[in-house]
Design a protein around this motif. Structure first.
Motif, PDB file in Angstrom:
ATOM      1  N   ILE A   1       0.846  -1.195   0.000  1.00 51.95           N
ATOM      2  CA  ILE A   1       0.000   0.000   0.000  1.00 51.95           C
ATOM      3  C   ILE A   1       0.883   1.247   0.000  1.00 51.95           C
ATOM      4  O   ILE A   1       0.643   2.188  -0.755  1.00 51.95           O
ATOM      5  CB  ILE A   1      -0.979  -0.013   1.193  1.00 51.95           C
ATOM      6  N   LEU A   2       1.932   1.253   0.823  1.00 43.03           N
ATOM      7  CA  LEU A   2       2.848   2.394   0.870  1.00 43.03           C
ATOM      8  C   LEU A   2       3.532   2.593  -0.481  1.00 43.03           C
ATOM      9  O   LEU A   2       3.601   3.713  -0.985  1.00 43.03           O
ATOM     10  CB  LEU A   2       3.899   2.201   1.965  1.00 43.03           C
ATOM     11  N   ILE A   3       4.021   1.530  -1.068  1.00 42.85           N
ATOM     12  CA  ILE A   3       4.672   1.631  -2.381  1.00 42.85           C
ATOM     13  C   ILE A   3       3.678   2.153  -3.417  1.00 42.85           C
ATOM     14  O   ILE A   3       4.012   3.022  -4.229  1.00 42.85           O
ATOM     15  CB  ILE A   3       5.272   0.277  -2.800  1.00 42.85           C
ATOM     16  N   SER A   4       2.461   1.665  -3.366  1.00 43.78           N
ATOM     17  CA  SER A   4       1.420   2.131  -4.286  1.00 43.78           C
ATOM     18  C   SER A   4       1.197   3.632  -4.126  1.00 43.78           C
ATOM     19  O   SER A   4       1.113   4.366  -5.113  1.00 43.78           O
ATOM     20  CB  SER A   4       0.121   1.363  -4.016  1.00 43.78           C
ATOM     21  N   LEU A   5       1.135   4.096  -2.883  1.00 39.46           N
ATOM     22  CA  LEU A   5       0.939   5.522  -2.622  1.00 39.46           C
ATOM     23  C   LEU A   5       2.120   6.334  -3.141  1.00 39.46           C
ATOM     24  O   LEU A   5       1.940   7.339  -3.837  1.00 39.46           O
ATOM     25  CB  LEU A   5       0.759   5.770  -1.120  1.00 39.46           C
ATOM     26  N   LEU A   6       3.322   5.902  -2.826  1.00 43.17           N
ATOM     27  CA  LEU A   6       4.512   6.639  -3.257  1.00 43.17           C
ATOM     28  C   LEU A   6       4.656   6.636  -4.778  1.00 43.17           C
ATOM     29  O   LEU A   6       5.013   7.657  -5.375  1.00 43.17           O
ATOM     30  CB  LEU A   6       5.753   6.070  -2.580  1.00 43.17           C
ATOM     31  N   ASP A   7       4.363   5.502  -5.410  1.00 38.39           N
ATOM     32  CA  ASP A   7       4.397   5.452  -6.878  1.00 38.39           C
ATOM     33  C   ASP A   7       3.354   6.393  -7.478  1.00 38.39           C
ATOM     34  O   ASP A   7       3.601   7.042  -8.495  1.00 38.39           O
ATOM     35  CB  ASP A   7       4.176   4.024  -7.387  1.00 38.39           C
ATOM     36  N   PHE A   8       2.199   6.476  -6.838  1.00 39.07           N
ATOM     37  CA  PHE A   8       1.149   7.378  -7.315  1.00 39.07           C
ATOM     38  C   PHE A   8       1.610   8.828  -7.192  1.00 39.07           C
ATOM     39  O   PHE A   8       1.419   9.626  -8.102  1.00 39.07           O
ATOM     40  CB  PHE A   8      -0.151   7.147  -6.524  1.00 39.07           C
ATOM     41  N   TYR A   9       2.247   9.171  -6.063  1.00 40.48           N
ATOM     42  CA  TYR A   9       2.779  10.527  -5.904  1.00 40.48           C
ATOM     43  C   TYR A   9       3.824  10.816  -6.975  1.00 40.48           C
ATOM     44  O   TYR A   9       3.859  11.910  -7.526  1.00 40.48           O
ATOM     45  CB  TYR A   9       3.385  10.715  -4.516  1.00 40.48           C
TER      46      TYR A   9
ATOM     47  N   GLU B   1      13.511   9.396  -6.842  1.00 39.53           N
ATOM     48  CA  GLU B   1      13.308   7.945  -6.802  1.00 39.53           C
ATOM     49  C   GLU B   1      11.852   7.586  -7.097  1.00 39.53           C
ATOM     50  O   GLU B   1      10.942   8.380  -6.877  1.00 39.53           O
ATOM     51  CB  GLU B   1      13.650   7.383  -5.404  1.00 39.53           C
ATOM     52  N   SER B   2      11.661   6.332  -7.534  1.00 32.96           N
ATOM     53  CA  SER B   2      10.297   5.805  -7.662  1.00 32.96           C
ATOM     54  C   SER B   2       9.807   5.481  -6.255  1.00 32.96           C
ATOM     55  O   SER B   2      10.597   5.453  -5.295  1.00 32.96           O
ATOM     56  CB  SER B   2      10.292   4.529  -8.505  1.00 32.96           C
ATOM     57  N   GLY B   3       8.519   5.227  -6.123  1.00 33.54           N
ATOM     58  CA  GLY B   3       7.980   4.829  -4.831  1.00 33.54           C
ATOM     59  C   GLY B   3       8.616   3.553  -4.331  1.00 33.54           C
ATOM     60  O   GLY B   3       8.932   3.418  -3.138  1.00 33.54           O
ATOM     61  N   THR B   4       8.845   2.616  -5.230  1.00 37.61           N
ATOM     62  CA  THR B   4       9.482   1.355  -4.865  1.00 37.61           C
ATOM     63  C   THR B   4      10.898   1.598  -4.352  1.00 37.61           C
ATOM     64  O   THR B   4      11.299   1.051  -3.318  1.00 37.61           O
ATOM     65  CB  THR B   4       9.501   0.395  -6.079  1.00 37.61           C
ATOM     66  N   GLU B   5      11.660   2.420  -5.064  1.00 38.13           N
ATOM     67  CA  GLU B   5      13.030   2.735  -4.644  1.00 38.13           C
ATOM     68  C   GLU B   5      13.039   3.447  -3.294  1.00 38.13           C
ATOM     69  O   GLU B   5      13.868   3.145  -2.431  1.00 38.13           O
ATOM     70  CB  GLU B   5      13.725   3.608  -5.691  1.00 38.13           C
ATOM     71  N   LEU B   6      12.124   4.390  -3.121  1.00 38.76           N
ATOM     72  CA  LEU B   6      12.065   5.126  -1.864  1.00 38.76           C
ATOM     73  C   LEU B   6      11.721   4.194  -0.705  1.00 38.76           C
ATOM     74  O   LEU B   6      12.353   4.254   0.354  1.00 38.76           O
ATOM     75  CB  LEU B   6      11.049   6.262  -1.952  1.00 38.76           C
ATOM     76  N   ALA B   7      10.742   3.336  -0.890  1.00 40.25           N
ATOM     77  CA  ALA B   7      10.359   2.391   0.174  1.00 40.25           C
ATOM     78  C   ALA B   7      11.525   1.480   0.528  1.00 40.25           C
ATOM     79  O   ALA B   7      11.773   1.198   1.704  1.00 40.25           O
ATOM     80  CB  ALA B   7       9.139   1.583  -0.258  1.00 40.25           C
ATOM     81  N   LYS B   8      12.274   1.043  -0.483  1.00 36.55           N
ATOM     82  CA  LYS B   8      13.439   0.183  -0.235  1.00 36.55           C
ATOM     83  C   LYS B   8      14.504   0.952   0.545  1.00 36.55           C
ATOM     84  O   LYS B   8      15.095   0.427   1.497  1.00 36.55           O
ATOM     85  CB  LYS B   8      14.010  -0.319  -1.566  1.00 36.55           C
TER      86      LYS B   8
END
Length: 175
Positions: A85-93, A155-162
């Motif tokens: 869910i967090l990655i989805s949100l960050l990718d959306f941003y 960064e992408s949301g995925t990269e940021l979450a990682k």
């Protein structure tokens, strides 16, 4: 409201938003005057005030619209984990980074915080501990997003979450 009036309002709303975002690239947000905005958008002041209370309201409404679009997207995913869910949100941003960066550079990042708080649905009926936890999560995510915006959202949301996960493990082991 009939379909024709709805179409006119949709046109006015999209023109105002598009023009406001363009003007924000050219000048300080506080220097944008409603009459200049409506002239440039080719809509009347009355049309502006029929749809919005202020320039900030234009951006707030768009942020709320985007939040509802994202919420529909993630709710359609079955059994998404909190990290998904967090990655989805960050990718959306990231997908809408032009809008979110415009908010940040105008000093209106509080609009992001308010939409986050609305999305996590803190209500008076929630037990205090749950409300406090949800609030702290929203503020934590907001802190990440603000720093990310400050750095231009590279960064992408995925990269940021990682990166967040790795930094968390590094900081925890350092303690």
């Amino acid at each position: 409201m009939n379909a024709s009036n709805q179409e006119k309002n949709n046109y006015v709303r999209s023109q105002i938003l598009k023009t406001l975002l363009e003007m924000m690239k050219e000048q300080d947000f506080n220097g944008i005057v409603i009459s200049n905005l409506t002239d440039r958008a080719c809509v009347g002041r009355a049309s502006f005030y029929r749809n919005f209370a202020s320039k900030e309201d234009v951006l707030r409404q768009e942020a709320n619209h985007l939040a509802s679009v994202w919420k529909q997207r993630y709710e359609s995913q079955e059994h998404a984990s909190p990290s998904e869910i967090l990655i989805s949100l960050l990718d959306f941003y990231k997908e809408h980074s032009d809008f979110y960066l415009a908010l940040y550079w105008a000093g209106l990042e509080n609009i992001v915080l308010n939409t986050l708080l609305e999305q996590i649905e803190i209500s008076p009926e929630l037990p205090n501990a749950v409300a406090y936890l949800r609030s702290s999560i929203a503020y934590l995510i907001f802190g990440w997003i603000v720093e990310w915006m400050k750095r231009g959202m590279p960064e992408s949301g995925t990269e940021l979450a990682k990166m967040i996960s790795e930094a968390q493990h590094t900081e925890t082991s350092a303690l």
